[in-house]
Design a protein around this motif. Structure first.
Motif, PDB file in Angstrom:
ATOM      1  N   SER A   1      -2.294  -5.870  16.306  1.00  0.00           N
ATOM      2  CA  SER A   1      -0.956  -6.319  15.963  1.00  0.00           C
ATOM      3  C   SER A   1      -0.862  -6.696  14.490  1.00  0.00           C
ATOM      4  O   SER A   1       0.141  -6.412  13.822  1.00  0.00           O
ATOM      5  N   VAL A   2      -1.914  -7.328  13.952  1.00  0.00           N
ATOM      6  CA  VAL A   2      -1.926  -7.690  12.528  1.00  0.00           C
ATOM      7  C   VAL A   2      -1.906  -6.437  11.656  1.00  0.00           C
ATOM      8  O   VAL A   2      -1.162  -6.364  10.670  1.00  0.00           O
ATOM      9  N   ARG A   3      -2.706  -5.446  12.018  1.00  0.00           N
ATOM     10  CA  ARG A   3      -2.779  -4.221  11.201  1.00  0.00           C
ATOM     11  C   ARG A   3      -1.447  -3.482  11.169  1.00  0.00           C
ATOM     12  O   ARG A   3      -0.974  -3.064  10.096  1.00  0.00           O
ATOM     13  N   ILE A   4      -0.825  -3.319  12.310  1.00  0.00           N
ATOM     14  CA  ILE A   4       0.433  -2.570  12.320  1.00  0.00           C
ATOM     15  C   ILE A   4       1.559  -3.408  11.704  1.00  0.00           C
ATOM     16  O   ILE A   4       2.517  -2.847  11.150  1.00  0.00           O
ATOM     17  N   SER A   5       1.441  -4.736  11.758  1.00  0.00           N
ATOM     18  CA  SER A   5       2.442  -5.587  11.101  1.00  0.00           C
ATOM     19  C   SER A   5       2.357  -5.444   9.593  1.00  0.00           C
ATOM     20  O   SER A   5       3.379  -5.377   8.895  1.00  0.00           O
ATOM     21  N   ILE A   6       1.132  -5.401   9.066  1.00  0.00           N
ATOM     22  CA  ILE A   6       0.950  -5.190   7.625  1.00  0.00           C
ATOM     23  C   ILE A   6       1.462  -3.814   7.222  1.00  0.00           C
ATOM     24  O   ILE A   6       2.129  -3.649   6.191  1.00  0.00           O
ATOM     25  N   LEU A   7       1.158  -2.803   8.040  1.00  0.00           N
ATOM     26  CA  LEU A   7       1.648  -1.456   7.765  1.00  0.00           C
ATOM     27  C   LEU A   7       3.171  -1.420   7.766  1.00  0.00           C
ATOM     28  O   LEU A   7       3.798  -0.833   6.863  1.00  0.00           O
ATOM     29  N   TYR A   8       3.769  -2.045   8.762  1.00  0.00           N
ATOM     30  CA  TYR A   8       5.236  -2.077   8.842  1.00  0.00           C
ATOM     31  C   TYR A   8       5.835  -2.806   7.649  1.00  0.00           C
ATOM     32  O   TYR A   8       6.797  -2.330   7.036  1.00  0.00           O
ATOM     33  N   ALA A   9       5.283  -3.969   7.312  1.00  0.00           N
ATOM     34  CA  ALA A   9       5.830  -4.764   6.213  1.00  0.00           C
ATOM     35  C   ALA A   9       5.695  -4.026   4.881  1.00  0.00           C
ATOM     36  O   ALA A   9       6.639  -3.999   4.083  1.00  0.00           O
ATOM     37  N   ALA A  10       4.524  -3.432   4.624  1.00  0.00           N
ATOM     38  CA  ALA A  10       4.323  -2.732   3.359  1.00  0.00           C
ATOM     39  C   ALA A  10       5.218  -1.500   3.256  1.00  0.00           C
ATOM     40  O   ALA A  10       5.832  -1.238   2.207  1.00  0.00           O
ATOM     41  N   SER A  11       5.320  -0.735   4.340  1.00  0.00           N
ATOM     42  CA  SER A  11       6.146   0.479   4.312  1.00  0.00           C
ATOM     43  C   SER A  11       7.624   0.142   4.166  1.00  0.00           C
ATOM     44  O   SER A  11       8.345   0.764   3.374  1.00  0.00           O
ATOM     45  N   THR A  12       8.068  -0.861   4.921  1.00  0.00           N
ATOM     46  CA  THR A  12       9.478  -1.266   4.840  1.00  0.00           C
ATOM     47  C   THR A  12       9.821  -1.784   3.454  1.00  0.00           C
ATOM     48  O   THR A  12      10.864  -1.443   2.882  1.00  0.00           O
ATOM     49  N   THR A  13       8.934  -2.597   2.885  1.00  0.00           N
ATOM     50  CA  THR A  13       9.178  -3.160   1.558  1.00  0.00           C
ATOM     51  C   THR A  13       9.240  -2.077   0.494  1.00  0.00           C
ATOM     52  O   THR A  13      10.152  -2.064  -0.350  1.00  0.00           O
ATOM     53  N   ALA A  14       8.279  -1.159   0.516  1.00  0.00           N
ATOM     54  CA  ALA A  14       8.263  -0.094  -0.485  1.00  0.00           C
ATOM     55  C   ALA A  14       9.497   0.792  -0.381  1.00  0.00           C
ATOM     56  O   ALA A  14      10.126   1.134  -1.401  1.00  0.00           O
ATOM     57  N   LEU A  15       9.867   1.165   0.827  1.00  0.00           N
ATOM     58  CA  LEU A  15      11.024   2.045   1.016  1.00  0.00           C
ATOM     59  C   LEU A  15      12.326   1.331   0.644  1.00  0.00           C
ATOM     60  O   LEU A  15      13.197   1.904  -0.017  1.00  0.00           O
TER      61      LEU A  15
END
Length: 296
Positions: A72-86
């Motif tokens: 859950s932590v890994r996919i949360s970081i992935l989601y947060a980083a991708s959403t922020t960059a986009l």
């Protein structure tokens, strides 16, 4: 002589009466729940009542030893980083168009603010309908190539849909700050760079982006924090944490473990970890960004 003006009240209780509603809201909706979560995190809460038993750090040890939690932590970081960059990239591009006063730019300023006023559950319903593999554009794509797009079965597709919805929600917020930042840059600098032959991309890279660095860092922290804490409604409406827990973000896992799995103590421990993460991001904002922002 100092020019600072101070408000003087004839009554000693009037200032407290004015701030009392805000203090009550903060206490009821932040300090009280935080205190309850801390208590539950260090005790074992029975699913059907019956009192609490003190267990110390046992709940945190169970959380940190769980592979499901780290997933859950890994996919949360992935989601947060991708959403922020986009979200920041799209907002910066739109702000550049509006800042250059292209045709229709004034209408864009008003239209770009509207999406931020839409509630997250409504956004989730809209994007779930748009990306439905059984209707619309994706139905034709799946007819041409079966299985090309199916977020109900493919975890990567579900995460992509979730990231697009989260980024769309944040673009408006970022757009307002970036447009204000671009318009605060002296026009003389931009015009001088244009006269020297620098194109729009070169001016953005070498001139405007460095001057926007404090604003960009501020937006990165705010967007990351928002992605970690305000993604529950999108996940609940669009994917429900699936398929196969591929979108079971930290904030949604707290809900599913606590209210569905009846593991109140484990969910409380996870909420404390998430709160510390948000506090850490806020500390970074004030420690490294706030000192570099100057308001006139």
């Amino acid at each position: 002589m100092s020019n600072t003006r101070r408000a003087l009240f004839r009554s000693a209780w009037l200032p407290w009466a004015l701030v009392l509603p805000q203090l009550l809201i903060i206490f009821v909706f932040f300090y009280w729940p935080t205190g309850e979560a801390l208590y539950w995190a260090f005790t074992l809460e029975q699913p059907w009542g019956g009192g609490n038993a003190w267990v110390g750090w046992q709940n945190f040890a169970a959380v940190f030893s769980s592979e499901g939690y780290w997933h859950s932590v890994r996919i949360s970081i992935l989601y947060a980083a991708s959403t922020t960059a986009l979200a920041i990239g799209a907002a910066l591009l739109l702000a550049m168009f509006v800042d250059r006063e292209v045709k229709g730019s004034r209408g864009y300023r008003l239209a770009m603010i509207w999406p931020y006023a839409i509630a997250a559950p409504a956004i989730g319903i809209i994007f779930r309908f748009v990306f439905d593999p059984r209707s619309g554009v994706f139905a034709f794509l799946n007819q041409a190539a079966p299985g090309l797009w199916d977020p109900t079965l493919n975890g990567d597709h579900a995460m992509t849909m979730l990231v697009l919805a989260g980024a769309w929600q944040l673009v408006s917020y970022n757009f307002v700050f970036l447009l204000a930042g671009l318009q605060s840059i002296p026009r003389g600098l931009v015009e001088a760079a244009a006269m020297d032959g620098a194109g729009p991309l070169r001016r953005m890279r070498d001139l405007q982006a460095p001057l926007l660095a404090p604003t960009l860092f501020f937006l990165v922290i705010i967007n990351m924090t928002d992605s970690f804490t305000h993604s529950f409604a999108l996940v609940d409406v669009m994917t429900g944490g699936g398929p196969a827990r591929s979108t079971d973000l930290m904030v949604y896992k707290i809900y599913s473990d606590g209210f569905k799995g009846l593991d109140y103590s484990g969910a409380a421990a996870q909420s404390i970890v998430l709160m510390l993460l948000v506090v850490g991001m806020t500390f970074l904002q004030f420690r490294f960004v706030e000192r570099k922002l100057h308001y006139k």
